[in-house]
Design a protein around this motif. Structure first.
Motif, PDB file in Angstrom:
ATOM      1  N   THR A  80       0.845  -1.200   0.000  1.00 42.41           N
ATOM      2  CA  THR A  80       0.000   0.000   0.000  1.00 42.41           C
ATOM      3  C   THR A  80       0.873   1.240   0.000  1.00 42.41           C
ATOM      4  OG1 THR A  80      -1.663  -1.195   1.299  1.00 42.41           O
ATOM      5  CG2 THR A  80      -1.858   1.223   1.212  1.00 42.41           C
ATOM      6  N   PRO A  81       0.660   2.116  -0.989  1.00 44.32           N
ATOM      7  CA  PRO A  81       1.496   3.334  -1.036  1.00 44.32           C
ATOM      8  C   PRO A  81       1.296   4.186   0.214  1.00 44.32           C
ATOM      9  CG  PRO A  81      -0.376   3.509  -2.534  1.00 44.32           C
ATOM     10  CD  PRO A  81      -0.344   2.097  -2.048  1.00 44.32           C
ATOM     11  N   VAL A  82       2.376   4.732   0.690  1.00 40.03           N
ATOM     12  CA  VAL A  82       2.323   5.573   1.880  1.00 40.03           C
ATOM     13  C   VAL A  82       1.826   6.954   1.489  1.00 40.03           C
ATOM     14  CG1 VAL A  82       3.643   6.589   3.779  1.00 40.03           C
ATOM     15  CG2 VAL A  82       4.209   4.294   2.927  1.00 40.03           C
ATOM     16  N   GLU A  83       0.758   7.373   2.131  1.00 40.10           N
ATOM     17  CA  GLU A  83       0.209   8.690   1.835  1.00 40.10           C
ATOM     18  C   GLU A  83       1.122   9.773   2.390  1.00 40.10           C
ATOM     19  OE1 GLU A  83      -3.764   9.112   3.170  1.00 40.10           O
ATOM     20  OE2 GLU A  83      -4.532   7.444   1.990  1.00 40.10           O
ATOM     21  N   GLU A  84       1.328  10.775   1.545  1.00 43.45           N
ATOM     22  CA  GLU A  84       2.173  11.891   1.975  1.00 43.45           C
ATOM     23  C   GLU A  84       1.403  12.758   2.954  1.00 43.45           C
ATOM     24  OE1 GLU A  84       4.615  15.702   0.079  1.00 43.45           O
ATOM     25  OE2 GLU A  84       3.537  14.285  -1.205  1.00 43.45           O
ATOM     26  N   VAL A  85       1.990  12.980   4.077  1.00 41.64           N
ATOM     27  CA  VAL A  85       1.347  13.797   5.102  1.00 41.64           C
ATOM     28  C   VAL A  85       1.790  15.240   4.915  1.00 41.64           C
ATOM     29  CG1 VAL A  85       1.050  14.206   7.573  1.00 41.64           C
ATOM     30  CG2 VAL A  85       1.274  11.858   6.702  1.00 41.64           C
ATOM     31  N   VAL A  86       0.836  16.085   4.604  1.00 42.51           N
ATOM     32  CA  VAL A  86       1.136  17.501   4.402  1.00 42.51           C
ATOM     33  C   VAL A  86       0.988  18.220   5.735  1.00 42.51           C
ATOM     34  CG1 VAL A  86       0.492  19.613   3.176  1.00 42.51           C
ATOM     35  CG2 VAL A  86       0.263  17.379   2.055  1.00 42.51           C
ATOM     36  N   PRO A  87       2.059  18.793   6.205  1.00 44.38           N
ATOM     37  CA  PRO A  87       1.954  19.493   7.502  1.00 44.38           C
ATOM     38  C   PRO A  87       1.009  20.673   7.416  1.00 44.38           C
ATOM     39  CG  PRO A  87       4.033  20.005   6.398  1.00 44.38           C
ATOM     40  CD  PRO A  87       3.375  18.922   5.593  1.00 44.38           C
ATOM     41  N   VAL A  88       0.172  20.791   8.418  1.00 46.55           N
ATOM     42  CA  VAL A  88      -0.779  21.892   8.477  1.00 46.55           C
ATOM     43  C   VAL A  88      -0.126  23.059   9.198  1.00 46.55           C
ATOM     44  CG1 VAL A  88      -3.038  22.641   9.308  1.00 46.55           C
ATOM     45  CG2 VAL A  88      -2.705  20.279   8.533  1.00 46.55           C
ATOM     46  N   LEU A  89      -0.078  24.161   8.493  1.00 42.53           N
ATOM     47  CA  LEU A  89       0.536  25.340   9.090  1.00 42.53           C
ATOM     48  C   LEU A  89      -0.361  25.883  10.195  1.00 42.53           C
ATOM     49  CD1 LEU A  89       1.744  27.211   5.868  1.00 42.53           C
ATOM     50  CD2 LEU A  89       3.084  25.760   7.401  1.00 42.53           C
ATOM     51  N   GLU A  90       0.237  26.130  11.308  1.00 41.64           N
ATOM     52  CA  GLU A  90      -0.529  26.661  12.419  1.00 41.64           C
ATOM     53  C   GLU A  90      -0.999  28.080  12.107  1.00 41.64           C
ATOM     54  OE1 GLU A  90       1.567  26.473  16.065  1.00 41.64           O
ATOM     55  OE2 GLU A  90       1.862  24.301  15.995  1.00 41.64           O
ATOM     56  N   GLU A  91      -2.261  28.297  12.424  1.00 37.47           N
ATOM     57  CA  GLU A  91      -2.826  29.621  12.180  1.00 37.47           C
ATOM     58  C   GLU A  91      -2.173  30.631  13.113  1.00 37.47           C
ATOM     59  OE1 GLU A  91      -7.185  31.877  12.205  1.00 37.47           O
ATOM     60  OE2 GLU A  91      -7.012  29.730  12.582  1.00 37.47           O
ATOM     61  N   LYS A  92      -1.766  31.728  12.508  1.00 35.29           N
ATOM     62  CA  LYS A  92      -1.127  32.754  13.304  1.00 35.29           C
ATOM     63  C   LYS A  92      -2.119  33.329  14.302  1.00 35.29           C
ATOM     64  CE  LYS A  92       2.292  34.236   9.860  1.00 35.29           C
ATOM     65  NZ  LYS A  92       2.806  35.385   9.067  1.00 35.29           N
ATOM     66  N   GLU A  93      -1.599  33.639  15.428  1.00 36.98           N
ATOM     67  CA  GLU A  93      -2.455  34.203  16.470  1.00 36.98           C
ATOM     68  C   GLU A  93      -3.014  35.550  15.994  1.00 36.98           C
ATOM     69  OE1 GLU A  93      -2.171  35.536  21.184  1.00 36.98           O
ATOM     70  OE2 GLU A  93      -0.470  34.568  20.165  1.00 36.98           O
ATOM     71  N   ARG A  94      -4.316  35.710  16.195  1.00 35.81           N
ATOM     72  CA  ARG A  94      -4.957  36.940  15.762  1.00 35.81           C
ATOM     73  C   ARG A  94      -4.483  38.108  16.619  1.00 35.81           C
ATOM     74  NH1 ARG A  94     -11.307  35.206  14.766  1.00 35.81           N
ATOM     75  NH2 ARG A  94     -10.916  33.636  13.158  1.00 35.81           N
ATOM     76  N   THR A  95      -4.247  39.200  15.934  1.00 31.98           N
ATOM     77  CA  THR A  95      -3.833  40.401  16.651  1.00 31.98           C
ATOM     78  C   THR A  95      -4.901  41.468  16.472  1.00 31.98           C
ATOM     79  OG1 THR A  95      -2.606  41.143  14.698  1.00 31.98           O
ATOM     80  CG2 THR A  95      -1.367  39.925  16.383  1.00 31.98           C
ATOM     81  N   ALA A  96      -5.187  42.144  17.535  1.00 29.85           N
ATOM     82  CA  ALA A  96      -6.214  43.186  17.493  1.00 29.85           C
ATOM     83  C   ALA A  96      -5.646  44.456  16.871  1.00 29.85           C
ATOM     84  CB  ALA A  96      -6.715  43.467  18.900  1.00 29.85           C
ATOM     85  N   ASN A  97      -6.431  45.060  15.988  1.00 30.02           N
ATOM     86  CA  ASN A  97      -6.036  46.311  15.341  1.00 30.02           C
ATOM     87  C   ASN A  97      -7.091  47.360  15.704  1.00 30.02           C
ATOM     88  OD1 ASN A  97      -4.895  48.270  13.758  1.00 30.02           O
ATOM     89  ND2 ASN A  97      -5.678  47.460  11.821  1.00 30.02           N
ATOM     90  N   TYR A  98      -6.827  48.092  16.738  1.00 27.30           N
ATOM     91  CA  TYR A  98      -7.813  49.032  17.254  1.00 27.30           C
ATOM     92  C   TYR A  98      -7.783  50.338  16.464  1.00 27.30           C
ATOM     93  CZ  TYR A  98      -8.052  45.867  21.254  1.00 27.30           C
ATOM     94  OH  TYR A  98      -8.212  44.772  22.044  1.00 27.30           O
ATOM     95  N   LYS A  99      -8.983  50.883  16.221  1.00 28.23           N
ATOM     96  CA  LYS A  99      -9.113  52.170  15.555  1.00 28.23           C
ATOM     97  C   LYS A  99     -10.094  53.031  16.346  1.00 28.23           C
ATOM     98  CE  LYS A  99      -8.066  51.122  10.713  1.00 28.23           C
ATOM     99  NZ  LYS A  99      -8.553  51.237   9.317  1.00 28.23           N
ATOM    100  N   PRO A 100      -9.799  54.297  16.489  1.00 25.16           N
ATOM    101  CA  PRO A 100     -10.746  55.176  17.184  1.00 25.16           C
ATOM    102  C   PRO A 100     -11.973  55.427  16.314  1.00 25.16           C
ATOM    103  CG  PRO A 100      -8.893  56.447  16.338  1.00 25.16           C
ATOM    104  CD  PRO A 100      -8.572  55.003  16.084  1.00 25.16           C
ATOM    105  N   VAL A 101     -13.157  55.245  16.887  1.00 22.90           N
ATOM    106  CA  VAL A 101     -14.397  55.463  16.148  1.00 22.90           C
ATOM    107  C   VAL A 101     -15.351  56.306  16.983  1.00 22.90           C
ATOM    108  CG1 VAL A 101     -14.202  53.312  14.839  1.00 22.90           C
ATOM    109  CG2 VAL A 101     -15.439  53.332  17.014  1.00 22.90           C
TER     110      VAL A 101
END
Length: 202
Positions: A80-101
């Motif tokens: 059985t062919p070995v399936e290539e495991v594609v590494p999942v890139l970790e989602e970058k931590e969300r950063t807050a971008n505050y704007k005065p409103v």
């Protein structure tokens, strides 16, 4: 143990017993585990219950060797062919971008509308230009025929003109207006509305 010349020495190793009272174990002939020998000669396959046995490693090694040779029970074996495991890139931590409103309106169902403080001066300039244009070319009464979804300019309760959108038109000339730059909703008359100048379109 009595050894009889010319007769192979056989040893039975009992490991456990099944529900019917039958012995489960291993047969050794002249010190060779018969199960391992059968698997090694491609005459048998390793049963999953062997995982609990002390001979598991030897059985699996013998089976792997037989598979490579593709003999007897493994003659049609395809790896059985070995399936290539594609590494999942970790989602970058969300950063807050505050704007005065500036909060311009909060509705009864807790929706709110805001204006960007940084672009507030641009909006004020836009309002000034629009009112100057309306002052130079006053709306002709009866020229505005509002339809739901139309963009227009309309007077607010303070008497000033603002950009708006027609939400609803009722009989008798009453028009429900949504002031797009502020979030206010108000009822007005057709005579207090006018087509939005092209330069002021949202």
């Amino acid at each position: 143990t009595r050894v009889i010349p010319g007769i192979p020495q056989v040893e039975v190793e009992v490991e456990s017993m099944d529900k019917a009272g039958n012995f489960i174990g291993w047969l050794h002939i002249e010190g060779v585990n018969l199960s391992v020998a059968l698997v090694e000669q491609a005459l048998s396959r390793v049963h999953f219950t062997a995982e609990r046995s002390p001979y598991c490693k030897a059985l699996l090694a013998a089976q792997d060797a037989a598979k490579q040779r593709k003999e007897k029970v493994w003659s049609h074996y395809e790896e059985t062919p070995v399936e290539e495991v594609v590494p999942v890139l970790e989602e970058k931590e969300r950063t807050a971008n505050y704007k005065p409103v500036f909060v311009t309106e909060i509705t009864d169902d807790l929706h709110f509308y805001v204006q960007d403080v940084e672009t507030g001066a641009q909006l004020e300039k836009l309002m000034e230009n629009m009112r100057a244009e309306v002052g130079a070319h006053p709306p002709v009464e009866g020229s505005f025929s509002p339809r739901r979804g139309d963009f227009c300019i309309a007077k607010f309760v303070d008497g000033e003109w603002y950009r708006a959108r027609v939400e609803k038109v009722e009989s008798g000339g009453k028009v429900h207006i949504f002031y797009i730059d502020y979030g206010n909703v108000s009822g007005t008359r057709e005579s207090e509305g006018e087509t939005c100048p092209p330069s002021m379109d949202p």
